[in-house]
Design a protein around this motif. Structure first.
Motif, mmCIF file in Angstrom:
data_model
loop_
_atom_site.group_PDB
_atom_site.id
_atom_site.type_symbol
_atom_site.label_atom_id
_atom_site.label_comp_id
_atom_site.label_asym_id
_atom_site.label_seq_id
_atom_site.Cartn_x
_atom_site.Cartn_y
_atom_site.Cartn_z
ATOM 1 N N VAL A 1 0.847 -1.193 0.000
ATOM 2 C CA VAL A 1 0.000 0.000 0.000
ATOM 3 C C VAL A 1 0.877 1.236 0.000
ATOM 4 O O VAL A 1 1.856 1.324 0.746
ATOM 5 C CB VAL A 1 -0.958 0.012 1.209
ATOM 6 N N GLN A 2 0.508 2.183 -0.820
ATOM 7 C CA GLN A 2 1.215 3.452 -0.914
ATOM 8 C C GLN A 2 0.550 4.447 0.033
ATOM 9 O O GLN A 2 -0.655 4.672 -0.044
ATOM 10 C CB GLN A 2 1.102 3.963 -2.355
ATOM 11 N N PRO A 3 1.293 5.027 0.980
ATOM 12 C CA PRO A 3 0.700 6.028 1.875
ATOM 13 C C PRO A 3 0.342 7.309 1.121
ATOM 14 O O PRO A 3 0.701 7.475 -0.043
ATOM 15 C CB PRO A 3 1.800 6.282 2.903
ATOM 16 N N LYS A 4 -0.347 8.190 1.799
ATOM 17 C CA LYS A 4 -0.808 9.437 1.163
ATOM 18 C C LYS A 4 0.357 10.254 0.620
ATOM 19 O O LYS A 4 0.317 10.762 -0.496
ATOM 20 C CB LYS A 4 -1.605 10.268 2.176
ATOM 21 N N HIS A 5 1.413 10.378 1.408
ATOM 22 C CA HIS A 5 2.574 11.158 0.978
ATOM 23 C C HIS A 5 3.687 10.202 0.581
ATOM 24 O O HIS A 5 4.184 9.448 1.405
ATOM 25 C CB HIS A 5 3.052 12.077 2.102
ATOM 26 N N PHE A 6 4.037 10.184 -0.681
ATOM 27 C CA PHE A 6 5.100 9.309 -1.150
ATOM 28 C C PHE A 6 5.874 10.000 -2.253
ATOM 29 O O PHE A 6 5.438 11.013 -2.803
ATOM 30 C CB PHE A 6 4.532 7.976 -1.647
ATOM 31 N N LEU A 7 7.040 9.446 -2.559
ATOM 32 C CA LEU A 7 7.893 9.983 -3.617
ATOM 33 C C LEU A 7 7.877 9.029 -4.799
ATOM 34 O O LEU A 7 7.932 7.817 -4.612
ATOM 35 C CB LEU A 7 9.334 10.110 -3.118
ATOM 36 N N THR A 8 7.818 9.550 -6.002
ATOM 37 C CA THR A 8 8.019 8.694 -7.155
ATOM 38 C C THR A 8 9.454 8.191 -7.124
ATOM 39 O O THR A 8 10.321 8.766 -6.443
ATOM 40 C CB THR A 8 7.781 9.459 -8.469
ATOM 41 N N TYR A 9 9.717 7.142 -7.870
ATOM 42 C CA TYR A 9 11.078 6.607 -7.932
ATOM 43 C C TYR A 9 12.053 7.690 -8.392
ATOM 44 O O TYR A 9 13.122 7.870 -7.813
ATOM 45 C CB TYR A 9 11.125 5.400 -8.875
ATOM 46 N N GLU A 10 11.662 8.437 -9.418
ATOM 47 C CA GLU A 10 12.545 9.468 -9.965
ATOM 48 C C GLU A 10 12.817 10.570 -8.946
ATOM 49 O O GLU A 10 13.938 11.059 -8.819
ATOM 50 C CB GLU A 10 11.925 10.068 -11.239
ATOM 51 N N LYS A 11 11.793 10.980 -8.192
ATOM 52 C CA LYS A 11 11.969 12.027 -7.176
ATOM 53 C C LYS A 11 12.883 11.531 -6.048
ATOM 54 O O LYS A 11 13.778 12.258 -5.600
ATOM 55 C CB LYS A 11 10.602 12.436 -6.615
ATOM 56 N N ALA A 12 12.664 10.282 -5.613
ATOM 57 C CA ALA A 12 13.513 9.722 -4.559
ATOM 58 C C ALA A 12 14.955 9.625 -5.033
ATOM 59 O O ALA A 12 15.892 9.910 -4.276
ATOM 60 C CB ALA A 12 12.991 8.347 -4.141
ATOM 61 N N LEU A 13 15.143 9.253 -6.298
ATOM 62 C CA LEU A 13 16.489 9.149 -6.856
ATOM 63 C C LEU A 13 17.173 10.512 -6.884
ATOM 64 O O LEU A 13 18.353 10.639 -6.548
ATOM 65 C CB LEU A 13 16.406 8.562 -8.265
ATOM 66 N N SER A 14 16.411 11.551 -7.245
ATOM 67 C CA SER A 14 17.003 12.890 -7.296
ATOM 68 C C SER A 14 17.358 13.394 -5.895
ATOM 69 O O SER A 14 18.305 14.146 -5.719
ATOM 70 C CB SER A 14 16.058 13.871 -7.986
ATOM 71 N N MET A 15 16.608 12.939 -4.889
ATOM 72 C CA MET A 15 16.856 13.402 -3.523
ATOM 73 C C MET A 15 17.925 12.585 -2.800
ATOM 74 O O MET A 15 18.728 13.137 -2.053
ATOM 75 C CB MET A 15 15.552 13.352 -2.716
ATOM 76 N N PHE A 16 17.934 11.251 -3.014
ATOM 77 C CA PHE A 16 18.787 10.367 -2.216
ATOM 78 C C PHE A 16 19.749 9.521 -3.044
ATOM 79 O O PHE A 16 20.486 8.721 -2.496
ATOM 80 C CB PHE A 16 17.923 9.424 -1.371
ATOM 81 N N GLY A 17 19.726 9.653 -4.359
ATOM 82 C CA GLY A 17 20.585 8.852 -5.227
ATOM 83 C C GLY A 17 22.027 9.305 -5.208
ATOM 84 O O GLY A 17 22.386 10.328 -4.610
#
Length: 199
Positions: free
Chosen positions: A161-177
Motif C-alpha cells: 500500500v502506498q501512503p498518502k505522501h510518497f515519492l516517485t522513484y525518480e523524485k527519490a532518486l534525485s533526492m537520495f541517489g
C-alpha cells in the motif's frame, strides 16, 4: 562476505537491456547509520546476512536477480529457514513496488508457497512483477528458482500500500541517489521536519 559468482549472474550483468539496481545501490545516502536511525531503524537490520543482486527490466517492468542464502539462515539441517525466504522475498517485492509506483509503500499482505528446500550456501534466481495497481494498492507476484531455472523453491504474492505522501522513484532518486546534491545533514533535517509535521 563476497557474493558468489555464477554464469547466470554474469549473464544478467552482460545484458545491456537490464539496469543494475537495488535500494542500497540506488539510494546510497539512505544507508548511512545515522540516517537509518532517524528513519526509525533500531540496530542491525533484520536479515542483514541475506544478500541479493537486483536488476530492473524496464521494457517488461520486472525486477530480477540472484539471492544468496548463507549458513546463518539455517532452519532444517543444511537448508534455509522459511522465514529467511519470506524476508528476502518481501524485500524484493519492496524494490518492485518502488520501481512500479514510488518510494514509501509497505507490505499489507504476503503469501508464500514453499515448494522445495533451498540448500544453505546456495544462490537462487528470482523474478518479480506487478499484476495490477488499484489506487494505493500494488499487487505483485514473485518466483524463486534454482540458478538453472529447473527447480521452483518458492512462489509468493503480495499487496503493498502506498501512503498518502510518497515519492516517485525518480523524485527519490534525485533526492537520495548517488548523483544527489543532498548532504547527510540536509537529509536529517528533512526527516526531523517530517517527523515534527506528523505530531
Amino acid at each position: 562476505m563476497p557474493f558468489p559468482d555464477s554464469e547466470y549472474l554474469q549473464s544478467l550483468y552482460a545484458n545491456k537491456d537490464l539496469i543494475v539496481g537495488g535500494t542500497v545501490r540506488d539510494f546510497p545516502l539512505l544507508r548511512d547509520p545515522e540516517v537509518q536511525q532517524a528513519l526509525g531503524s533500531r540496530g542491525k537490520k533484520f536479515g542483514a546476512s541475506l544478500q541479493s543482486r537486483v536488476f530492473w527490466d524496464e521494457s517488461r517492468q520486472r525486477s530480477l536477480g540472484v539471492v544468496y542464502f548463507p549458513n546463518d539462515v539455517e532452519g532444517p539441517v543444511g537448508r534455509a529457514h522459511g522465514g529467511s525466504i519470506a524476508t528476502i522475498l518481501d524485500a524484493l517485492f519492496g524494490y518492485q513496488a518502488i520501481r512500479t509506483k514510488g518510494w514509501g509503500s509497505f507490505t499489507v499482505q504476503l503469501n508464500v508457497t514453499y515448494r522445495n528446500f533451498v540448500p544453505l550456501n546456495s544462490c537462487c534466481r528470482y523474478e518479480a512483477w506487478t499484476t495490477k495497481v488499484e489506487g494505493k494498492k500494488i499487487f505483485m507476484d514473485i518466483e524463486l528458482k534454482s540458478l538453472d531455472g529447473l527447480t521452483t523453491h518458492a512462489t509468493a504474492t503480495s499487496i503493498f500500500v502506498q501512503p498518502k505522501h510518497f515519492l516517485t522513484y525518480e523524485k527519490a532518486l534525485s533526492m537520495f541517489g548517488k548523483d544527489s546534491s543532498a548532504t547527510k545533514e540536509s537529509i536529517l533535517e528533512s526527516i526531523r521536519s517530517a517527523n515534527q509535521a506528523k505530531l
